[in-house]
Enzyme design. Sequence first.
Site, short mmCIF file in Angstrom:
data_model
loop_
_atom_site.label_atom_id
_atom_site.label_comp_id
_atom_site.label_asym_id
_atom_site.label_seq_id
_atom_site.Cartn_x
_atom_site.Cartn_y
_atom_site.Cartn_z
N ASP A 89 108.25 33.26 22.39
CA ASP A 89 107.56 32.30 23.28
C ASP A 89 107.26 31.02 22.50
O ASP A 89 106.72 31.08 21.40
CB ASP A 89 106.25 32.95 23.77
CG ASP A 89 105.66 32.22 24.97
OD1 ASP A 89 105.73 30.97 25.01
OD2 ASP A 89 105.10 32.89 25.87
N HIS A 100 105.57 28.30 23.89
CA HIS A 100 104.45 27.53 24.46
C HIS A 100 103.26 27.53 23.50
O HIS A 100 102.79 28.60 23.12
CB HIS A 100 104.04 28.13 25.81
CG HIS A 100 105.12 28.07 26.83
ND1 HIS A 100 106.06 29.06 26.95
CD2 HIS A 100 105.45 27.12 27.74
CE1 HIS A 100 106.90 28.73 27.93
NE2 HIS A 100 106.57 27.56 28.42
N SER A 109 106.10 37.79 27.71
CA SER A 109 105.15 37.79 26.59
C SER A 109 104.02 38.79 26.81
O SER A 109 103.45 39.31 25.86
CB SER A 109 104.55 36.39 26.38
OG SER A 109 105.58 35.49 26.07
CO1 B1M Z 1 107.58 26.59 30.12
N1 B1M Z 1 107.27 27.95 31.46
N2 B1M Z 1 109.33 27.36 29.72
N3 B1M Z 1 107.81 25.10 28.90
N4 B1M Z 1 106.04 25.84 30.88
C1 B1M Z 1 105.95 27.97 32.11
C2 B1M Z 1 105.00 28.92 31.39
C3 B1M Z 1 106.31 28.48 33.58
C4 B1M Z 1 105.17 29.21 34.30
C5 B1M Z 1 106.81 27.27 34.40
C6 B1M Z 1 107.19 27.63 35.82
O1 B1M Z 1 108.21 28.26 36.03
N5 B1M Z 1 106.39 27.23 36.78
C7 B1M Z 1 107.56 29.40 33.29
C8 B1M Z 1 107.26 30.88 32.98
C9 B1M Z 1 107.71 31.79 34.07
C10 B1M Z 1 107.58 33.23 33.74
O2 B1M Z 1 107.58 33.72 32.66
N6 B1M Z 1 107.49 33.97 34.81
C11 B1M Z 1 108.17 28.71 32.09
C12 B1M Z 1 109.51 28.86 31.67
C13 B1M Z 1 110.41 29.68 32.58
C14 B1M Z 1 110.03 28.29 30.48
C15 B1M Z 1 111.44 28.47 29.89
C16 B1M Z 1 111.99 29.90 29.92
C17 B1M Z 1 112.37 27.50 30.63
C18 B1M Z 1 113.81 27.55 30.21
O3 B1M Z 1 114.15 27.46 29.06
N7 B1M Z 1 114.64 27.72 31.19
C19 B1M Z 1 111.20 27.97 28.46
C20 B1M Z 1 110.68 29.11 27.58
C21 B1M Z 1 111.16 29.05 26.22
C22 B1M Z 1 110.49 30.16 25.38
O4 B1M Z 1 109.28 30.26 25.33
N8 B1M Z 1 111.32 30.95 24.75
C23 B1M Z 1 110.09 27.01 28.64
C24 B1M Z 1 109.87 25.88 27.84
C25 B1M Z 1 108.85 24.97 28.01
C26 B1M Z 1 108.73 23.65 27.24
C27 B1M Z 1 109.22 23.74 25.80
C28 B1M Z 1 109.52 22.59 27.96
C29 B1M Z 1 107.20 23.33 27.43
C30 B1M Z 1 106.31 23.92 26.30
C31 B1M Z 1 105.97 22.91 25.24
C32 B1M Z 1 104.92 23.44 24.31
O5 B1M Z 1 104.07 24.27 24.61
N9 B1M Z 1 104.96 22.93 23.11
C33 B1M Z 1 106.89 24.12 28.70
C34 B1M Z 1 105.73 23.88 29.51
C35 B1M Z 1 104.93 22.64 29.17
C36 B1M Z 1 105.36 24.72 30.58
C37 B1M Z 1 104.23 24.54 31.63
C38 B1M Z 1 104.71 23.51 32.62
C39 B1M Z 1 102.87 24.12 31.11
C40 B1M Z 1 102.29 25.01 30.01
C41 B1M Z 1 101.06 24.38 29.39
O6 B1M Z 1 101.12 23.82 28.30
N10 B1M Z 1 99.91 24.42 30.10
C42 B1M Z 1 104.14 26.01 32.22
C43 B1M Z 1 103.60 26.07 33.62
C44 B1M Z 1 102.25 26.76 33.71
O7 B1M Z 1 101.70 27.26 32.77
N11 B1M Z 1 101.76 26.84 34.88
C45 B1M Z 1 105.45 26.59 31.85
C46 B1M Z 1 98.67 23.83 29.64
C47 B1M Z 1 97.97 24.80 28.66
C48 B1M Z 1 96.66 24.21 28.16
O8 B1M Z 1 97.69 25.99 29.37
O9 B1M Z 1 98.86 27.46 27.66
O10 B1M Z 1 98.01 28.41 29.85
P1 B1M Z 1 97.88 27.45 28.76
O11 B1M Z 1 96.48 27.71 28.00
C49 B1M Z 1 95.27 27.89 28.70
C50 B1M Z 1 94.94 29.35 29.00
O12 B1M Z 1 96.07 30.12 29.35
C51 B1M Z 1 94.22 29.82 27.78
O13 B1M Z 1 93.53 28.66 27.31
C52 B1M Z 1 94.17 27.46 27.76
C53 B1M Z 1 93.14 26.58 28.49
O14 B1M Z 1 91.96 26.45 27.79
N12 B1M Z 1 94.93 30.39 26.63
C54 B1M Z 1 94.25 31.17 25.75
C55 B1M Z 1 96.19 30.29 26.22
N13 B1M Z 1 96.39 30.98 25.11
C56 B1M Z 1 95.20 31.53 24.78
C57 B1M Z 1 94.86 32.35 23.71
C58 B1M Z 1 93.53 32.79 23.65
C59 B1M Z 1 92.59 32.40 24.59
C60 B1M Z 1 92.94 31.60 25.67
O15 B1M Z 1 93.08 33.56 22.66
C61 B1M Z 1 93.99 34.12 21.75
#
Ligand code: B1M
Length: 213
Positions: free
Chosen positions: A98, A100, A151
């Site tokens: 992963d 992200h 993940s």
């Molecule tokens: Co990706 N991606 N992405 N992506 N991406 C998602 C997660 C997705 C939901 C988008 C969608 O389809 N709507 C989807 C997953 C679907 C699934 O699994 N069912 C997805 C996909 C499919 C993919 C790829 C597979 C796409 C592809 O290649 N075809 C690929 C994956 C590659 C891989 O991982 N091997 C991919 C790639 C990418 C980018 C590189 C382009 C980029 C990431 C850049 C980076 O992180 N450096 C990206 C992004 C930006 C997203 C979305 C749009 C935004 C994620 C984000 O940063 N959110 C995302 C859509 C979504 O999440 N709805 C998506 C903001 C961030 C602050 O939130 O990380 O959730 P989040 O953190 C939150 C909480 O979750 C929590 O605290 C934070 C808030 O305070 N939290 C924790 C997180 N970790 C924590 C740990 C803790 C405590 C709290 O303690 C240990």
Amino acid sequence: MPIEDKLKLDIIDGEKQYIAEDCQEALQKYSPLQIINTILLDGMKVVGERFGAGEMQLPFVLESAEAMKTAVKFLEPFMEKKSSYSKGKIILATVKGDVHDIGKNLVEIILSNNGFEVVNLGIKQPIESIIEKYRGSDADAIGMSGLLVKSTVIMKENLEYMNDKGFSIPVILGGAALTREFVENECQATYKGAVFYAFDAFEGLKIMEGLAN
Ligand code: B1M
């Protein structure tokens, strides 16, 4: 255009050029964390929805992610630092497979600004590397982040691995694909030690504060 909308558009359009300037303007009205948690994360939510609906292609999502990182980097020095001594330590990583890391890095910022030492291992970390870093450290917890549905499976496998190796260190799990139910039903039943679900970075902080007491 109101600054809230401007900043949100910077994220949606992946526009890095004016983001520092726009964050600076927003700081006159909001705290850095308010800007991140409401305006910037609202923008990322739209990006996720558009990407999920096939309306936005991956390279543009990457640009939005870069804009988000630039904004967070700009805002971090303006955040209040509550403590200068170490209240506890966590080994933090995005799990194997992963990439992200925006959420994980936010967790690092919130914890370290609140007095915790964070060893951030980065992305795509196999459990063996996480454990290797934990061994010989005095960490109070391991934190695993992951946004892909696969993940969540990896996290459960990691807990099984840790069980097999006899570890019982508390584990905090977070990331958009996880649910509280999955962690409380599946993960807690798997692992001998304590497992916590953190919906966001602040819940992660609350858990760490409980563990360090
Ligand atoms: Co990706 N991606 N992405 N992506 N991406 C998602 C997660 C997705 C939901 C988008 C969608 O389809 N709507 C989807 C997953 C679907 C699934 O699994 N069912 C997805 C996909 C499919 C993919 C790829 C597979 C796409 C592809 O290649 N075809 C690929 C994956 C590659 C891989 O991982 N091997 C991919 C790639 C990418 C980018 C590189 C382009 C980029 C990431 C850049 C980076 O992180 N450096 C990206 C992004 C930006 C997203 C979305 C749009 C935004 C994620 C984000 O940063 N959110 C995302 C859509 C979504 O999440 N709805 C998506 C903001 C961030 C602050 O939130 O990380 O959730 P989040 O953190 C939150 C909480 O979750 C929590 O605290 C934070 C808030 O305070 N939290 C924790 C997180 N970790 C924590 C740990 C803790 C405590 C709290 O303690 C240990």
